[in-house]
Design a protein around this motif. Structure first.
Motif, PDB file in Angstrom:
ATOM      1  N   GLU A 174     -15.686  35.015  49.798  1.00  0.00           N
ATOM      2  CA  GLU A 174     -14.886  35.353  50.979  1.00  0.00           C
ATOM      3  C   GLU A 174     -15.762  35.762  52.169  1.00  0.00           C
ATOM      4  OE1 GLU A 174     -11.474  38.627  52.332  1.00  0.00           O
ATOM      5  OE2 GLU A 174     -12.047  38.428  50.228  1.00  0.00           O
ATOM      6  N   THR A 175     -16.812  36.538  51.885  1.00  0.00           N
ATOM      7  CA  THR A 175     -17.679  37.074  52.941  1.00  0.00           C
ATOM      8  C   THR A 175     -19.134  36.908  52.524  1.00  0.00           C
ATOM      9  OG1 THR A 175     -15.970  38.763  53.343  1.00  0.00           O
ATOM     10  CG2 THR A 175     -18.094  39.064  54.458  1.00  0.00           C
ATOM     11  N   PRO A 176     -19.752  35.743  52.753  1.00  0.00           N
ATOM     12  CA  PRO A 176     -21.122  35.491  52.303  1.00  0.00           C
ATOM     13  C   PRO A 176     -22.167  36.489  52.810  1.00  0.00           C
ATOM     14  CG  PRO A 176     -20.065  33.432  52.915  1.00  0.00           C
ATOM     15  CD  PRO A 176     -19.139  34.531  53.346  1.00  0.00           C
ATOM     16  N   GLN A 177     -21.864  37.196  53.881  1.00  0.00           N
ATOM     17  CA  GLN A 177     -22.811  38.169  54.409  1.00  0.00           C
ATOM     18  C   GLN A 177     -23.187  39.213  53.363  1.00  0.00           C
ATOM     19  OE1 GLN A 177     -24.448  38.255  57.460  1.00  0.00           O
ATOM     20  NE2 GLN A 177     -25.581  39.917  56.476  1.00  0.00           N
ATOM     21  N   VAL A 178     -22.270  39.517  52.428  1.00  0.00           N
ATOM     22  CA  VAL A 178     -22.571  40.543  51.427  1.00  0.00           C
ATOM     23  C   VAL A 178     -23.719  40.106  50.526  1.00  0.00           C
ATOM     24  CG1 VAL A 178     -20.214  41.452  51.470  1.00  0.00           C
ATOM     25  CG2 VAL A 178     -20.838  39.720  49.758  1.00  0.00           C
ATOM     26  N   ILE A 179     -23.900  38.798  50.361  1.00  0.00           N
ATOM     27  CA  ILE A 179     -25.009  38.293  49.547  1.00  0.00           C
ATOM     28  C   ILE A 179     -26.333  38.669  50.193  1.00  0.00           C
ATOM     29  CG2 ILE A 179     -26.166  36.209  48.715  1.00  0.00           C
ATOM     30  CD1 ILE A 179     -23.437  34.890  48.510  1.00  0.00           C
ATOM     31  N   GLU A 180     -26.449  38.380  51.478  1.00  0.00           N
ATOM     32  CA  GLU A 180     -27.686  38.705  52.193  1.00  0.00           C
ATOM     33  C   GLU A 180     -27.926  40.209  52.202  1.00  0.00           C
ATOM     34  OE1 GLU A 180     -29.948  37.221  56.215  1.00  0.00           O
ATOM     35  OE2 GLU A 180     -27.779  37.518  56.317  1.00  0.00           O
ATOM     36  N   ASP A 181     -26.882  40.974  52.434  1.00  0.00           N
ATOM     37  CA  ASP A 181     -27.018  42.432  52.460  1.00  0.00           C
ATOM     38  C   ASP A 181     -27.498  42.966  51.113  1.00  0.00           C
ATOM     39  OD1 ASP A 181     -26.115  42.369  55.059  1.00  0.00           O
ATOM     40  OD2 ASP A 181     -24.048  42.940  54.552  1.00  0.00           O
ATOM     41  N   GLY A 182     -26.913  42.446  50.038  1.00  0.00           N
ATOM     42  CA  GLY A 182     -27.271  42.918  48.703  1.00  0.00           C
ATOM     43  C   GLY A 182     -28.687  42.538  48.313  1.00  0.00           C
ATOM     44  N   MET A 183     -29.043  41.286  48.506  1.00  0.00           N
ATOM     45  CA  MET A 183     -30.364  40.818  48.118  1.00  0.00           C
ATOM     46  C   MET A 183     -31.457  41.457  48.964  1.00  0.00           C
ATOM     47  SD  MET A 183     -29.309  36.811  47.504  1.00  0.00           S
ATOM     48  CE  MET A 183     -30.943  36.152  47.189  1.00  0.00           C
ATOM     49  N   ASN A 184     -31.141  41.763  50.217  1.00  0.00           N
ATOM     50  CA  ASN A 184     -32.139  42.340  51.118  1.00  0.00           C
ATOM     51  C   ASN A 184     -32.401  43.820  50.879  1.00  0.00           C
ATOM     52  OD1 ASN A 184     -33.022  40.098  52.475  1.00  0.00           O
ATOM     53  ND2 ASN A 184     -31.549  40.292  54.154  1.00  0.00           N
ATOM     54  N   ARG A 185     -31.882  44.344  49.798  1.00  0.00           N
ATOM     55  CA  ARG A 185     -32.325  45.671  49.374  1.00  0.00           C
ATOM     56  C   ARG A 185     -33.767  45.594  48.888  1.00  0.00           C
ATOM     57  NH1 ARG A 185     -26.886  46.388  45.917  1.00  0.00           N
ATOM     58  NH2 ARG A 185     -25.440  46.778  47.641  1.00  0.00           N
ATOM     59  N   LEU A 186     -34.194  44.369  48.582  1.00  0.00           N
ATOM     60  CA  LEU A 186     -35.591  44.111  48.258  1.00  0.00           C
ATOM     61  C   LEU A 186     -36.269  43.504  49.480  1.00  0.00           C
ATOM     62  CD1 LEU A 186     -35.096  42.339  44.796  1.00  0.00           C
ATOM     63  CD2 LEU A 186     -35.809  44.721  45.157  1.00  0.00           C
TER      64      LEU A 186
ATOM     65  N   TYR B 154     -26.078  39.483  43.333  1.00  0.00           N
ATOM     66  CA  TYR B 154     -26.698  39.995  44.549  1.00  0.00           C
ATOM     67  C   TYR B 154     -26.630  41.509  44.627  1.00  0.00           C
ATOM     68  CZ  TYR B 154     -21.823  40.258  46.174  1.00  0.00           C
ATOM     69  OH  TYR B 154     -20.479  40.543  46.292  1.00  0.00           O
ATOM     70  N   ASN B 155     -25.643  42.108  43.995  1.00  0.00           N
ATOM     71  CA  ASN B 155     -25.517  43.571  44.013  1.00  0.00           C
ATOM     72  C   ASN B 155     -26.431  44.255  43.008  1.00  0.00           C
ATOM     73  OD1 ASN B 155     -23.939  44.591  46.049  1.00  0.00           O
ATOM     74  ND2 ASN B 155     -22.011  44.316  44.964  1.00  0.00           N
ATOM     75  N   TYR B 156     -27.178  43.476  42.229  1.00  0.00           N
ATOM     76  CA  TYR B 156     -28.046  44.017  41.193  1.00  0.00           C
ATOM     77  C   TYR B 156     -29.519  43.940  41.592  1.00  0.00           C
ATOM     78  CZ  TYR B 156     -24.022  43.881  38.004  1.00  0.00           C
ATOM     79  OH  TYR B 156     -22.798  44.083  37.402  1.00  0.00           O
ATOM     80  N   ALA B 157     -29.789  43.682  42.851  1.00  0.00           N
ATOM     81  CA  ALA B 157     -31.158  43.441  43.305  1.00  0.00           C
ATOM     82  C   ALA B 157     -32.129  44.536  42.873  1.00  0.00           C
ATOM     83  CB  ALA B 157     -31.188  43.275  44.826  1.00  0.00           C
ATOM     84  N   THR B 158     -31.708  45.784  42.973  1.00  0.00           N
ATOM     85  CA  THR B 158     -32.602  46.897  42.642  1.00  0.00           C
ATOM     86  C   THR B 158     -32.281  47.520  41.293  1.00  0.00           C
ATOM     87  OG1 THR B 158     -31.166  48.427  43.882  1.00  0.00           O
ATOM     88  CG2 THR B 158     -33.026  47.449  45.077  1.00  0.00           C
ATOM     89  N   ASN B 159     -31.415  46.878  40.530  1.00  0.00           N
ATOM     90  CA  ASN B 159     -31.051  47.380  39.204  1.00  0.00           C
ATOM     91  C   ASN B 159     -32.181  47.063  38.227  1.00  0.00           C
ATOM     92  OD1 ASN B 159     -29.966  47.661  36.550  1.00  0.00           O
ATOM     93  ND2 ASN B 159     -27.889  47.444  37.368  1.00  0.00           N
TER      94      ASN B 159
END
Length: 314
Positions: free
Chosen positions: A242-254, A40-45
């Motif tokens: 631990e904190t699923p919100q980070v998935i949405e935050d990361g992917m929503n860079r797109l 999820y942290n690689y969305a814009t990579n």
């Protein structure tokens, strides 16, 4: 004099930038779905790409393939053994997202050998798993894929065209299951009678892990690069659990459409599935540490045990 001082400084800065790029610029290819959510942290990579067809990923495992390839564990191992793919097994990152769900039609609400069960993936992992865990079941109907299995669960029928035959249980995977449970147009089914296939597998195999998708690293990749990548993705996965919100935050860079295209799953639904208790089955285990689990899993497909030389050294 000033120019002479500036030039070495620029050269040092340029070299530092190159060094940073060399350690963080690995090309990565994953299938869409659960394994891709780990990234999820690689969305814009620009070096992170996905593919919806697993065979395309396996076929890409050549000397010109990506530095990092994620694929189902068995296919990756077979590519190394049979096709001499120049890769080694680094880590497993998904450990199953399969569930057997009651449609509400089972009269005694207990899974019995004569119950009507719908499976997807004939001859593949879902089929092999079910028959390993429930070898005496013969009243089975197959559909083409997990999306069709979801439709059967929604309708409570053994086919996507409904028909007249009720299904008792449907073998399905996340995130399809969560999509069905959120669909108000689906028939009522017993969400409380949900069998976690991963837990049943552990019980039958003396607590072994269902090693579904793994990371393979191309030969020749520098050890320091591998180490930094492994530590980074492990940290990301642990944070996502631990904190699923980070998935949405990361992917929503797109934008939303790009997220679905790239990951095969929307950001909100990915978070929702993880909030139900990591039902995407994300995790991180160095493969060499769970060699026995991997060998037990691939044995379901009559595959020979792995060799230590096929693993990345820690």
């Amino acid at each position: 004099m000033k120019l002479k001082k500036i030039l070495p400084l620029c050269l040092i800065t340029l070299l530092a930038g190159c060094a940073k790029k060399a350690s963080n610029d690995l090309t990565i290819l994953t299938p869409t779905g659960a394994p891709s959510v780990a990234f999820y942290n690689y969305a814009t990579n620009k070096n992170f790409t996905t593919n919806a067809t697993p065979t395309n990923i396996v076929n890409s495992m050549t000397s010109s393939g990506s530095d990092i390839v994620v694929i189902d564990t068995l296919s990756g191992i077979k590519a190394i053994k049979n096709a001499k793919a120049p890769y080694k097994l680094l880590a497993t990152i998904t450990f199953g997202n399969f569930y057997l769900v009651s449609t509400g039609h089972d009269e005694n609400n207990t899974l019995d050998a004569d119950d009507k069960v719908v499976l997807f993936g004939q001859g593949q992992t879902p089929d092999k798993l079910f028959n390993y865990l429930y070898p005496n079941f013969t009243n089975i109907s197959f559909v083409s894929n997990v999306q069709e299995a979801g439709q059967c669960l929604c309708k409570g029928k053994v086919t996507v065209n409904e028909g007249n035959v009720d299904a008792d249980y449907v073998f399905v995977a996340e995130p399809v299951l969560t999509n069905i449970s959120n669909n108000n147009q689906c028939a009522t089914y017993n969400q409380t009678n949900l069998i976690d296939i991963q837990e049943i597998y552990k019980e039958k195999t003396d607590n072994k892990l269902l090693t579904q998708a793994s990371i393979f690293v191309k030969n020749g990749t520098k050890k320091e690069q591998i180490k930094k990548f492994a530590e980074s993705i492990q940290k990301d996965i642990e944070k996502a659990i631990e904190t699923p919100q980070v998935i949405e935050d990361g992917m929503n860079r797109l934008d939303a459409q790009s997220v679905t295209t790239k990951y095969g799953i929307g950001a909100a639904i990915a978070k929702a599935v993880m909030e139900k208790g990591n039902r995407l089955g994300l995790g991180f285990e160095y493969a060499i540490d769970i060699k026995a689990d991997i060998d037990a899993f691939i044995a379901l497909f009559n595959a020979t045990a792995t060799l230590e030389s096929e693993y990345v050294e820690k």
